[in-house]
Write a protein that holds these residues in place. Structure first.
Motif, PDB file in Angstrom:
ATOM      1  N   GLY A 164       0.799  -1.218   0.000  1.00 44.46           N
ATOM      2  CA  GLY A 164       0.000   0.000   0.000  1.00 44.46           C
ATOM      3  C   GLY A 164       0.827   1.262   0.000  1.00 44.46           C
ATOM      4  O   GLY A 164       0.332   2.312   0.398  1.00 44.46           O
ATOM      5  N   ASP A 234      -5.693  -0.775  -0.071  1.00 46.25           N
ATOM      6  CA  ASP A 234      -6.126   0.540   0.388  1.00 46.25           C
ATOM      7  C   ASP A 234      -5.136   1.074   1.411  1.00 46.25           C
ATOM      8  O   ASP A 234      -4.443   0.332   2.095  1.00 46.25           O
ATOM      9  CB  ASP A 234      -7.547   0.508   0.967  1.00 46.25           C
ATOM     10  N   ALA A 239      -7.905   3.769  -2.330  1.00 42.51           N
ATOM     11  CA  ALA A 239      -8.069   2.342  -2.604  1.00 42.51           C
ATOM     12  C   ALA A 239      -7.801   2.109  -4.079  1.00 42.51           C
ATOM     13  O   ALA A 239      -8.013   2.999  -4.915  1.00 42.51           O
ATOM     14  CB  ALA A 239      -9.463   1.865  -2.235  1.00 42.51           C
ATOM     15  N   GLN A 263     -14.062   4.290   0.219  1.00 48.79           N
ATOM     16  CA  GLN A 263     -13.442   4.109  -1.098  1.00 48.79           C
ATOM     17  C   GLN A 263     -13.296   2.644  -1.485  1.00 48.79           C
ATOM     18  O   GLN A 263     -13.502   2.279  -2.649  1.00 48.79           O
ATOM     19  CB  GLN A 263     -12.079   4.812  -1.144  1.00 48.79           C
ATOM     20  N   THR A 264     -12.978   1.793  -0.521  1.00 52.89           N
ATOM     21  CA  THR A 264     -12.799   0.371  -0.839  1.00 52.89           C
ATOM     22  C   THR A 264     -14.119  -0.262  -1.258  1.00 52.89           C
ATOM     23  O   THR A 264     -14.188  -0.988  -2.252  1.00 52.89           O
ATOM     24  CB  THR A 264     -12.216  -0.375   0.374  1.00 52.89           C
TER      25      THR A 264
END
Length: 360
Positions: A164, A234, A239, A263-264
């Motif tokens: 990430g 994310d 994400a 967002q995910t």
């Protein structure tokens, strides 16, 4: 990984991770059995403190110094943690897997993750807009989506770079996906082995690879399965999702950002809609291409042999994909008729059927 000590004699496998039995392949495939996170990157509270130290001060908690956390510090933090599963036993997604993979690669090559990314991926593929640290140049910041605040979104925690810690664009992610499908950086046989499931999960629709999260799409009419290789990630307000479908040489990329923390879920919803729309269309297109390129009657140049095979493509949505042998003559003998009669005796549960039935 020489920075991890081997398991002591007479260990308690319930309390102690068997580090000497955890392989790099296990870690890449989510079957190392190690915890999701460990000190000093211990929890979401610690990560929150990195973005907003004032919050932890209000709570009366010390500010974690994870900005300078290195792989040695991280390993020391998780070395005494209890395992979640035995090595190689059961899948468990863990950010620690990727932290340790990055540490292993750096340890083997003697290079930092930033240099490894540049040498192995960014430069060979010409990824001009992909970074392993937050963008700082004004021309890049002007094209960067800031969902929350600059300080909380564009934080730099080196230990998380392998997991990430990449800043990129949909265009650059698409280049990575295309390079995998085309085996640009790897021989074809290695790519084929890479795009395979390793452990299965408790759900028939999901499996895992290295490091793929594999969704097994079942076509509603035929029950045929198409494996969709994905990598979801994310971090903070962001994400991302990379989707590859090797069966159709197709893929997609989705990036999302939200200060609301959804967002995910949002990109997963988009991916579901895209899957349900595109997969049937891809199957239809595959049928047309198969018909154009492969269907027809094949026979030897010597006509006197009286031998031919006719291949057709079923276009019904309820027919399984692929070519069908609709006619097969060998030296003047209708071979479909011969096999149809023979299979009934070889496989007792196969029902009697007309000799002119198509054979797959």
């Amino acid at each position: 990984m020489d920075f991890i000590e081997t398991t002591a004699s007479n260990p308690d496998f319930v309390k102690n991770i068997q580090w000497d039995k955890v392989t790099v392949g296990d870690i890449a495939a989510h079957i190392g059995g190690i915890p999701r996170l460990g000190l000093p990157v211990a929890s979401d509270i610690a990560l929150l403190g990195t973005a907003d130290p004032a919050t932890l001060k209000i709570w009366g908690l010390p500010t974690p110094n994870i900005m300078k956390c290195g792989i040695q510090d991280y390993v020391q933090g998780i070395a005494s943690n209890s395992p979640r599963y035995l090595p190689g036993n059961s899948p468990l997604y863990s950010d620690s897997d990727f932290f340790l993979l990055g540490g292993a690669f750096s340890n083997i090559t003697g290079k930092s993750m930033d240099d490894l990314y540049q040498d192995a991926l960014f430069n060979p593929l010409g990824l001009k807009n992909t970074l392993s640290s937050p963008p700082i140049k004004p021309e890049l910041l002007n094209r960067t989506v800031i969902a929350s605040t600059l300080e909380s979104d564009l934080i730099n925690v080196p230990i998380t770079t392998p997991s990430g810690g990449i800043y990129s664009t949909t265009n650059n992610l698409a280049k990575i996906g295309i390079s995998i499908l085309n085996s640009t950086l790897l021989p074809v046989d290695r790519t084929n082995r890479w795009l395979q499931p390793v452990p299965f999960t408790g759900d028939l629709h999901y499996a895992l690879g290295r490091p793929w999260e594999i969704y097994r799409y079942v076509h509603p009419d035929t029950s045929v399965v198409t494996n969709i290789y994905t990598k979801l990630g994310d971090s903070g307000s962001y994400a991302s999702l990379l989707v590859l479908i090797p069966d159709f040489d197709f893929g997609s990329t989705i990036l999302g950002a939200s200060s609301l923390g959804v967002q995910t879920q949002a990109i997963q919803l988009i991916a579901d809609q895209l899957t349900n729309t595109m997969i049937p269309s891809l199957m239809t297109q595959a049928r047309h291409e198969t018909f154009k390129n492969l269907a027809g009657t094949y026979m030897p140049k010597k006509k006197r042999l009286n031998t031919s095979v006719t291949l057709t493509v079923p276009f019904s949505a309820k027919s399984p994909p692929g070519l069908t042998i609709s006619k097969w003559v060998s030296n003047g003998t209708d071979f479909i008729d011969v096999l149809a009669k023979t299979l009934v005796h070889l496989v007792p549960h196969v029902p009697q059927r007309p000799a002119n039935r198509n054979m797959v």
